[in-house]
Design a protein around this motif. Structure first.
Motif, PDB file in Angstrom:
ATOM      1  N   LEU A  80       0.847  -1.199   0.000  1.00 26.35           N
ATOM      2  CA  LEU A  80       0.000   0.000   0.000  1.00 26.35           C
ATOM      3  C   LEU A  80       0.880   1.246   0.000  1.00 26.35           C
ATOM      4  N   LEU A  81       0.418   2.264  -0.716  1.00 27.92           N
ATOM      5  CA  LEU A  81       1.061   3.585  -0.609  1.00 27.92           C
ATOM      6  C   LEU A  81       0.065   4.496   0.096  1.00 27.92           C
ATOM      7  N   PHE A  82       0.438   5.016   1.258  1.00 24.79           N
ATOM      8  CA  PHE A  82      -0.480   5.931   1.941  1.00 24.79           C
ATOM      9  C   PHE A  82      -0.010   7.366   1.743  1.00 24.79           C
ATOM     10  N   TYR A  83      -0.933   8.196   1.257  1.00 23.21           N
ATOM     11  CA  TYR A  83      -0.616   9.604   0.977  1.00 23.21           C
ATOM     12  C   TYR A  83      -1.379  10.537   1.912  1.00 23.21           C
ATOM     13  N   GLY A  84      -0.707  11.587   2.362  1.00 22.40           N
ATOM     14  CA  GLY A  84      -1.352  12.688   3.087  1.00 22.40           C
ATOM     15  C   GLY A  84      -0.509  13.935   2.915  1.00 22.40           C
ATOM     16  N   HIS A  85      -0.972  15.057   3.455  1.00 25.58           N
ATOM     17  CA  HIS A  85      -0.158  16.278   3.356  1.00 25.58           C
ATOM     18  C   HIS A  85      -0.092  16.977   4.704  1.00 25.58           C
ATOM     19  N   TYR A  86       1.089  17.497   5.005  1.00 22.37           N
ATOM     20  CA  TYR A  86       1.321  18.124   6.307  1.00 22.37           C
ATOM     21  C   TYR A  86       1.210  19.640   6.258  1.00 22.37           C
ATOM     22  N   ASP A  87       1.038  20.197   5.083  1.00 21.94           N
ATOM     23  CA  ASP A  87       0.898  21.657   5.011  1.00 21.94           C
ATOM     24  C   ASP A  87      -0.558  22.052   5.228  1.00 21.94           C
ATOM     25  N   VAL A  88      -0.755  23.298   5.604  1.00 27.21           N
ATOM     26  CA  VAL A  88      -2.097  23.796   5.915  1.00 27.21           C
ATOM     27  C   VAL A  88      -2.357  25.106   5.179  1.00 27.21           C
ATOM     28  N   GLN A  89      -3.634  25.476   5.149  1.00 26.77           N
ATOM     29  CA  GLN A  89      -4.069  26.742   4.554  1.00 26.77           C
ATOM     30  C   GLN A  89      -3.643  27.931   5.417  1.00 26.77           C
ATOM     31  N   PRO A  90      -3.543  29.121   4.816  1.00 25.77           N
ATOM     32  CA  PRO A  90      -3.370  30.344   5.632  1.00 25.77           C
ATOM     33  C   PRO A  90      -4.556  30.498   6.590  1.00 25.77           C
ATOM     34  N   VAL A  91      -4.400  31.376   7.558  1.00 27.64           N
ATOM     35  CA  VAL A  91      -5.437  31.491   8.593  1.00 27.64           C
ATOM     36  C   VAL A  91      -6.285  32.760   8.466  1.00 27.64           C
ATOM     37  N   ASP A  92      -5.947  33.616   7.510  1.00 26.67           N
ATOM     38  CA  ASP A  92      -6.740  34.839   7.403  1.00 26.67           C
ATOM     39  C   ASP A  92      -8.181  34.527   6.996  1.00 26.67           C
ATOM     40  N   PRO A  93      -9.198  35.248   7.459  1.00 23.74           N
ATOM     41  CA  PRO A  93      -9.099  36.396   8.370  1.00 23.74           C
ATOM     42  C   PRO A  93      -8.933  35.962   9.829  1.00 23.74           C
ATOM     43  N   LEU A  94      -7.794  36.305  10.392  1.00 18.14           N
ATOM     44  CA  LEU A  94      -7.441  35.849  11.742  1.00 18.14           C
ATOM     45  C   LEU A  94      -8.441  36.325  12.787  1.00 18.14           C
ATOM     46  N   GLU A  95      -9.028  37.516  12.550  1.00 14.33           N
ATOM     47  CA  GLU A  95      -9.921  38.072  13.579  1.00 14.33           C
ATOM     48  C   GLU A  95     -11.203  37.253  13.740  1.00 14.33           C
ATOM     49  N   LEU A  96     -11.487  36.365  12.783  1.00  9.26           N
ATOM     50  CA  LEU A  96     -12.699  35.556  12.914  1.00  9.26           C
ATOM     51  C   LEU A  96     -12.463  34.257  13.691  1.00  9.26           C
ATOM     52  N   TRP A  97     -11.224  33.970  14.016  1.00 11.77           N
ATOM     53  CA  TRP A  97     -10.945  32.781  14.847  1.00 11.77           C
ATOM     54  C   TRP A  97     -11.312  33.094  16.293  1.00 11.77           C
ATOM     55  N   HIS A  98     -11.918  32.129  16.945  1.00  7.79           N
ATOM     56  CA  HIS A  98     -12.237  32.305  18.367  1.00  7.79           C
ATOM     57  C   HIS A  98     -11.119  31.792  19.257  1.00  7.79           C
ATOM     58  N   THR A  99     -10.234  30.993  18.684  1.00  4.68           N
ATOM     59  CA  THR A  99      -9.056  30.534  19.429  1.00  4.68           C
ATOM     60  C   THR A  99      -7.856  30.708  18.512  1.00  4.68           C
ATOM     61  N   ASP A 100      -6.667  30.599  19.088  1.00  2.00           N
ATOM     62  CA  ASP A 100      -5.435  30.665  18.290  1.00  2.00           C
ATOM     63  C   ASP A 100      -5.424  29.486  17.314  1.00  2.00           C
ATOM     64  N   PRO A 101      -5.298  29.746  16.002  1.00  2.00           N
ATOM     65  CA  PRO A 101      -5.334  28.647  15.026  1.00  2.00           C
ATOM     66  C   PRO A 101      -4.256  27.596  15.270  1.00  2.00           C
ATOM     67  N   PHE A 102      -3.168  27.996  15.905  1.00  2.00           N
ATOM     68  CA  PHE A 102      -2.056  27.063  16.101  1.00  2.00           C
ATOM     69  C   PHE A 102      -1.844  26.718  17.579  1.00  2.00           C
ATOM     70  N   GLU A 103      -2.888  26.919  18.358  1.00  2.00           N
ATOM     71  CA  GLU A 103      -2.886  26.430  19.743  1.00  2.00           C
ATOM     72  C   GLU A 103      -4.155  25.585  19.891  1.00  2.00           C
ATOM     73  N   PRO A 104      -4.071  24.317  19.439  1.00  2.00           N
ATOM     74  CA  PRO A 104      -5.281  23.483  19.350  1.00  2.00           C
ATOM     75  C   PRO A 104      -5.914  23.278  20.719  1.00  2.00           C
ATOM     76  N   VAL A 105      -7.238  23.237  20.705  1.00  3.97           N
ATOM     77  CA  VAL A 105      -7.981  22.995  21.942  1.00  3.97           C
ATOM     78  C   VAL A 105      -9.043  21.934  21.681  1.00  3.97           C
ATOM     79  N   LEU A 106      -9.324  21.152  22.732  1.00  2.00           N
ATOM     80  CA  LEU A 106     -10.452  20.217  22.701  1.00  2.00           C
ATOM     81  C   LEU A 106     -11.671  20.958  23.214  1.00  2.00           C
ATOM     82  N   GLN A 107     -12.772  20.873  22.471  1.00  2.00           N
ATOM     83  CA  GLN A 107     -13.982  21.593  22.865  1.00  2.00           C
ATOM     84  C   GLN A 107     -15.188  20.677  22.762  1.00  2.00           C
TER      85      GLN A 107
END
Lengths: 459, 459
Positions: A80-107
């Motif tokens: 089997l060849l398993f594929y995935g990607h480790y890069d992510v999208q930009p975070v703008d508009p940052l002001e619409l995030w309710h938490t830090d995009p790079f400080e993950p939280v369980l909710q």
């Protein structure tokens, strides 16, 4: 029986697996912005180290862009060849995030527990479901049931410029029996889904040029060509009143969905009402005469993704700008040829330009054709059964509105069929503020992969 | 004869007058940026002191914003109110300036000597042509030929928020027979011009809302309403194919230019070829059936000044954004009522919205009606003759495409007619980098005002 023990270990180790995912999510590996180059390297290093901790022979591999992560481990079953990607999208508009995009939280949410952060669903969380399944398998049985090649890229969100050259240069090393990809969503929460067709994509960007300099709208308003108005007019010619794309020749290669497939889709669990109302729509806005599911999976689109020019600050600036800009993408289906569509689009814009206006194109944006999976392969039925067992719900073959060009590249370059299994939800807000991944998706995703590996090994 | 002596003194004192102007230009009195509040005070103080040095009873007067400068001096002739503004535009983009914007320099150019610096043309240089004419008059004759009220504001570049309240509170003090305004340009270099009509302006800003959140164009492309496409479609309905504004009722109050006035305009020295070709146009793009000069001076417009939404960064983001934005201004003529046009515009947009789309409006933007000067007043012919004498070229009554709301305020609040005489050139780069004022404009501007004062006093 070892499968039960593996599933039990996955249940037992869920908190640890979430901790590991949190570590990966903390790395802001935004591939579209060169300011995050070092963080992309860091995410690749993290994955290499994590795969090595499972006993996989993993390496970071240089490319002209972001590095690849390639790992190998032997096993008795199919390759089997398993594929995935480790890069992510930009975070703008940052002001619409309710938490830090790079400080993950369980909710806790009304729809269950989620892990929130950029990349949690697209694709770090999904990628790790497979890695964690392998880790549990190895921990319980001491080995893996299949021979597996891990192949992670860091440019999926920025057009994968290094992917094809890397695959071409390393084709023998990347050969396998079938590719597994975990970057898709379930057609409805709790309905395990295998994607059997994906739309292709064409990307374009153009600038309309009018006056040689920005003008004062008092002094020149009236006689001057206004590129913003010109841009709006040209964009307005892209569709007719029925929602159909009005570019000559656009629909060449588009096929109607066969009646039997359409019937399967209509009963696959897709919840049109929720799909529309969850984002504030009371009706589908695509081509008249096609259902929502067809508009999403089987019809081509031309979407404006960005449009700008002139003054965007506070108050008023009485300017007629020299330029206006547009970014767009077309989703392609059937046998639509991206290069041909690009030509038709460019011809259309140029044919609709006013005198004294001119257009320039960003020549660096690629296209990919639609992909239809080879669902006659026995692995599809084995995986479908394994998924049905895990989710207590018949797994379904579905279409996908998105574009995952990797499946086409695997076929073209490595002569490799792909099977796309993912556990994301439609409301994961991938590419948007407040992205999340349901903990159930993560947990049952790991369990699903353990079952699929087990089933494929048994054959 | 005293006029000759006054003109001779102006010639003689030109270097000193340029030195004084340089001193005023060195003060960065940018009214739009609170960081320059102290510098605006400083410019007002400078003017008070300079007026006092001529024997004018001048004071700095507090407002909630930038101070006014008000000065009075008696004289035998009619009572004139002279208006100018001491504030200047911001200087960004600073990197495009070839010299320090606030370190004025004299430069030789292919079109003559200029003084370069922010505010040199708009409006400090123009304002000082009148002050210097008064200084010369006083020096030679010991007095001024007319009773004069000086009225300088410091908020012209930032919407004049204190102007109307100040005028209302001080109406008796600001009463006069006619207002003189020096903030306009000549229709062509060397052609003395009196502005007889100015367009009004309506400002609007709106946002089109579609989905409740930004969407992924794979997952939602097709069924989703795209606000960028919606915005483009709506903007495209603002004009018909002939360049006419297609908003119902827009042209109410618009009058055709009388044939005799049009004939005057056609021979006033306006150089259509240079006007168009200098900004890259081969033809006028306004309403079909109207000449370039009519499109600029006598026809209303609806111009998009800013339009934006979605992704504007490098590369591609496959987003369907939740919102799209538009800033626009209408230039108004004749008896067009800004409030009525605003209503019609809003009705038009709302009537053209798709289901599931909605629009919100920025309610804080003001409007001003067009202004037509009362050119039957005898002062116009007296000034026209005086200007013709100075420039050896018949002075002309011209329209202006821009909007100078002060003339309307003088009429509405003080019941005062205005006469707009200015010496700027179209290439002065006001509001842009490298602003300049031709030394000829400054020199002959001073001489022109001396002649106008002399003529108005004689009556």
């Amino acid at each position: 029986m070892s499968l039960d023990a593996i599933l039990a270990r996955i249940d037992d180790q869920l908190p640890t697996a979430l901790d590991r995912l949190t570590g990966l999510l903390r790395i802001p590996s935004i591939s579209t912005d060169p300011a995050y180059d070092a963080q992309c390297e860091q995410a690749a290093d993290w994955l290499v180290e994590d795969l090595q901790s499972i006993g996989i022979d993993a390496q970071k591999r240089k490319t002209p862009g972001k590095p690849m992560v390639v790992g190998h481990i032997d096993g008795p079953g199919p390759h089997l060849l398993f594929y995935g990607h480790y890069d992510v999208q930009p975070v703008d508009p940052l002001e619409l995030w309710h938490t830090d995009p790079f400080e993950p939280v369980l909710q806790d949410t009304p729809h269950g527990k989620v892990i929130r952060g950029r990349g949690s669903s697209d694709d770090k969380g999904q990628l790790m479901t497979f890695v964690e399944a392998c880790r549990a398998y190895k921990a319980v049985t001491g080995s893996l049931p299949c021979k597996i090649t891990f192949f992670f890229e860091g440019e999926e969100e920025s057009g994968s410029p290094s992917l094809i050259p890397f695959m071409e240069e390393n084709a023998p090393e990347l050969s396998a029996d079938i590719a597994l990809i975990c970057d898709t969503s379930m057609v409805s929460p709790g309905v395990p889904s295998i994607a059997s067709q994906l739309r292709g994509m064409l990307k374009e960007e153009f600038t309309i040029h009018g006056p040689t300099v920005d003008l004062h709208s008092g002094h020149y308003g009236g006689p001057a060509l206004n590129p913003l108005r010109e841009m709006a007019r040209i964009i307005s010619t892209f569709h007719d009143d029925t929602g159909r794309v009005a570019i000559d020749g656009f629909y060449k290669g588009v096929h109607e969905v066969p009646a039997d497939l359409l019937r399967q889709w209509q009963s696959c669990g897709f919840d049109e009402e929720t799909y529309l109302s969850s984002v504030g729509m009371t009706r589908p806005h695509g081509e008249e005469g096609y259902s929502t599911i067809e508009q999403q999976w089987a019809r081509p689109t031309l979407e404006i993704n960005g449009m700008w020019g002139g003054y965007q600050g506070a108050g008023t600036k009485t300017v007629i700008p020299a330029e206006a800009h547009c970014k767009l993408t077309c989703r392609l289906v059937g046998d639509m040829d991206p290069d041909r569509i690009r030509d038709r689009l460019r011809f259309h814009v140029e044919a609709h330009l006013s005198p004294d206006a001119r257009v320039t194109w960003d020549g660096d944006l690629e296209g990919s054709a639609a992909a239809v999976m080879n669902t006659d392969r026995p692995e599809f039925e084995l995986a479908r059964q394994a998924l049905s067992d895990e989710w207590n719900r018949e797994a379904v073959l579905v279409g996908m509105g998105g574009s995952i060009p990797i499946a086409g590249f695997f076929k073209d370059i490595l002569n490799l069929d792909s099977m796309l299994i993912g556990f994301a939800h439609d409301d994961d807000a991938i590419h948007s503020p407040n992205e999340k991944y349901n903990v159930e998706s993560f947990h049952k995703g790991m369990r699903s992969w353990a079952r699929v590996l087990h089933a494929l090994a048994k054959g």
